[in-house]
Design an enzyme around this catalytic site. Structure first.
Site, mmCIF file in Angstrom:
data_model
loop_
_atom_site.group_PDB
_atom_site.id
_atom_site.type_symbol
_atom_site.label_atom_id
_atom_site.label_comp_id
_atom_site.label_asym_id
_atom_site.label_seq_id
_atom_site.Cartn_x
_atom_site.Cartn_y
_atom_site.Cartn_z
ATOM 1 N N HIS A 176 0.775 -1.577 -0.211
ATOM 2 C CA HIS A 176 -0.109 0.071 -0.240
ATOM 3 C C HIS A 176 0.836 1.351 -0.081
ATOM 4 O O HIS A 176 0.540 1.937 0.569
ATOM 5 C CB HIS A 176 -1.066 0.131 1.318
ATOM 6 C CG HIS A 176 -2.518 1.009 1.069
ATOM 7 N ND1 HIS A 176 -3.060 0.182 0.152
ATOM 8 C CD2 HIS A 176 -1.935 2.346 1.699
ATOM 9 C CE1 HIS A 176 -4.411 1.118 0.566
ATOM 10 N NE2 HIS A 176 -3.851 1.773 1.235
ATOM 11 N N ARG A 184 -6.487 0.478 -7.701
ATOM 12 C CA ARG A 184 -6.171 1.070 -9.805
ATOM 13 C C ARG A 184 -4.305 1.497 -9.896
ATOM 14 O O ARG A 184 -4.557 0.433 -11.615
ATOM 15 C CB ARG A 184 -6.289 2.755 -9.697
ATOM 16 C CG ARG A 184 -6.249 3.830 -9.905
ATOM 17 C CD ARG A 184 -7.756 5.166 -9.091
ATOM 18 N NE ARG A 184 -7.517 4.995 -8.253
ATOM 19 C CZ ARG A 184 -9.240 6.064 -7.530
ATOM 20 N NH1 ARG A 184 -8.566 7.184 -8.821
ATOM 21 N NH2 ARG A 184 -9.412 6.169 -6.593
ATOM 22 N N TYR A 217 -12.367 -10.928 -5.656
ATOM 23 C CA TYR A 217 -10.824 -9.914 -5.789
ATOM 24 C C TYR A 217 -10.163 -10.077 -4.257
ATOM 25 O O TYR A 217 -8.899 -10.124 -3.797
ATOM 26 C CB TYR A 217 -11.386 -9.123 -6.857
ATOM 27 C CG TYR A 217 -10.263 -7.772 -6.701
ATOM 28 C CD1 TYR A 217 -8.547 -8.065 -7.246
ATOM 29 C CD2 TYR A 217 -9.930 -6.825 -5.813
ATOM 30 C CE1 TYR A 217 -7.461 -8.082 -7.141
ATOM 31 C CE2 TYR A 217 -9.278 -5.523 -6.059
ATOM 32 C CZ TYR A 217 -8.240 -6.474 -6.814
ATOM 33 O OH TYR A 217 -6.736 -5.470 -6.913
#
Length: 318
Positions: A176, A184, A217
């Site tokens: 992250h 995205r 996902y």
């Protein structure tokens, strides 16, 4: 540096199946869609990837923005789409192995949406879903070192690019590295990694299948977190890639028009002479009469010049 994952039988089978599909796509010259289909797939990609992040714009609204038309929608949503259009416009400008290119892509994608777009975070963050912390990312002081390790893996590891692209996607989401826009960016960078070896991925809307399987996902990201290895996520993403390629083969072979086929074949054959048989070998799903009609259309439209008669007939692109 070896990142934690296991090459399972399922992964090996999926890699083999994907390689076969790519071979079939290359044989049918379908890796570069027609201009109209490229635009349509790009819109699907942008809409799907942003909808996963909560963007409300439809494919029709994104099409309007691409055509420089005004639409009524939340300012933030419009800006997200405009930024994504700019990033996806020429993906080839980025090198998937360069951290600086990743930061540059993020600066475009998140321009005017967050402060310090294109800069790795130095603060600590957690991903909250509902009322609970879904993922506690590594501390801000660790980000730069972890990203250097990840890019070192990407450049130097000997595993297949299909596997490495999935590993990168998972590890990127785990780290992250940015304050916002990580989802995205992870999807964008996997596409970039794949397309630099397999051109078909430049216009393949993998994101639309991820959107259709959005909960799975997130579940696979979470499952991999708990296991401490990316294996479940690799299996999931390879299955998504396989299905995307499968859909491409089914839809493009069916939907190609006479004009599409003629100009796709032109890209392949160039200025060389060819026969109807050569043309049929490239488009195995059409009949001989359809091939004859295609070639007649090419001659009538002054795209092709014809020489010889009957079995000795040959064609050449003007």
């Amino acid at each position: 540096m070896k990142l934690p994952y296991i090459i399972t039988d399922k992964i090996l089978k999926l890699v083999t199946s994907i390689s076969e599909k790519i071979g079939e796509i290359n044989a049918n010259h379908l890796y570069k869609p027609t201009t109209e289909l490229r635009k349509k797939n790009r819109i699907k990609t942008i809409q799907s990837s942003l909808e996963i992040e909560g963007n409300t714009l439809t494919e029709e609204q994104i099409t309007a923005l691409l055509d420089n038309k005004r639409i009524i929608a939340p300012v933030k949503d419009i800006l997200e789409v405009q930024n994504a259009i700019e990033v996806y416009h020429d993906l080839k400008r980025f090198n998937s192995n360069k951290i600086k290119d990743l930061e540059f892509a993020h600066s475009i994608l998140m321009k005017d949406l967050i402060k310090n777009a294109g800069k790795f975070r130095t603060t600590n963050v957690g991903i909250v879903k509902g009322s609970k912390v879904e993922h506690l990312a590594p501390g801000g002081t660790m980000v730069k070192g972890l990203m250097n390790d990840l890019f070192s893996y990407l450049k130097n590891d000997k595993d297949l690019i299909l596997i490495k692209s999935c590993v990168f996607h998972y590890e990127f989401e785990f780290i992250h590295p940015f304050v916002d826009g990580n989802g995205r960016m992870g999807r964008l960078w996997q596409t970039l990694i794949l397309m630099q070896q397999y051109p078909v991925f430049e216009y393949l809307p993998v994101e639309s299948l991820i959107k259709e399987n959005q909960q799975k996902y997130y579940n696979k990201l979470s499952e991999s977190d708990k296991l401490g290895q990316s294996t479940p996520f690799i299996e999931f993403m390879l299955a998504i890639i396989f299905e995307s390629l499968n859909q491409l083969l089914q839809s493009q072979n069916i939907n190609l028009s006479t004009k599409d086929r003629i100009f796709l074949f032109k890209e392949k054959i160039g200025s060389e002479k060819f026969s109807r048989k050569d043309y049929l070998q490239n488009f195995k799903n059409i009949s001989a009469p359809t091939a004859s009609r295609d070639l007649k259309w090419g001659v009538d439209e002054n795209v092709l010049v014809k020489s010889g008669e009957q079995r000795l007939t040959e064609y050449r692109f003007i």
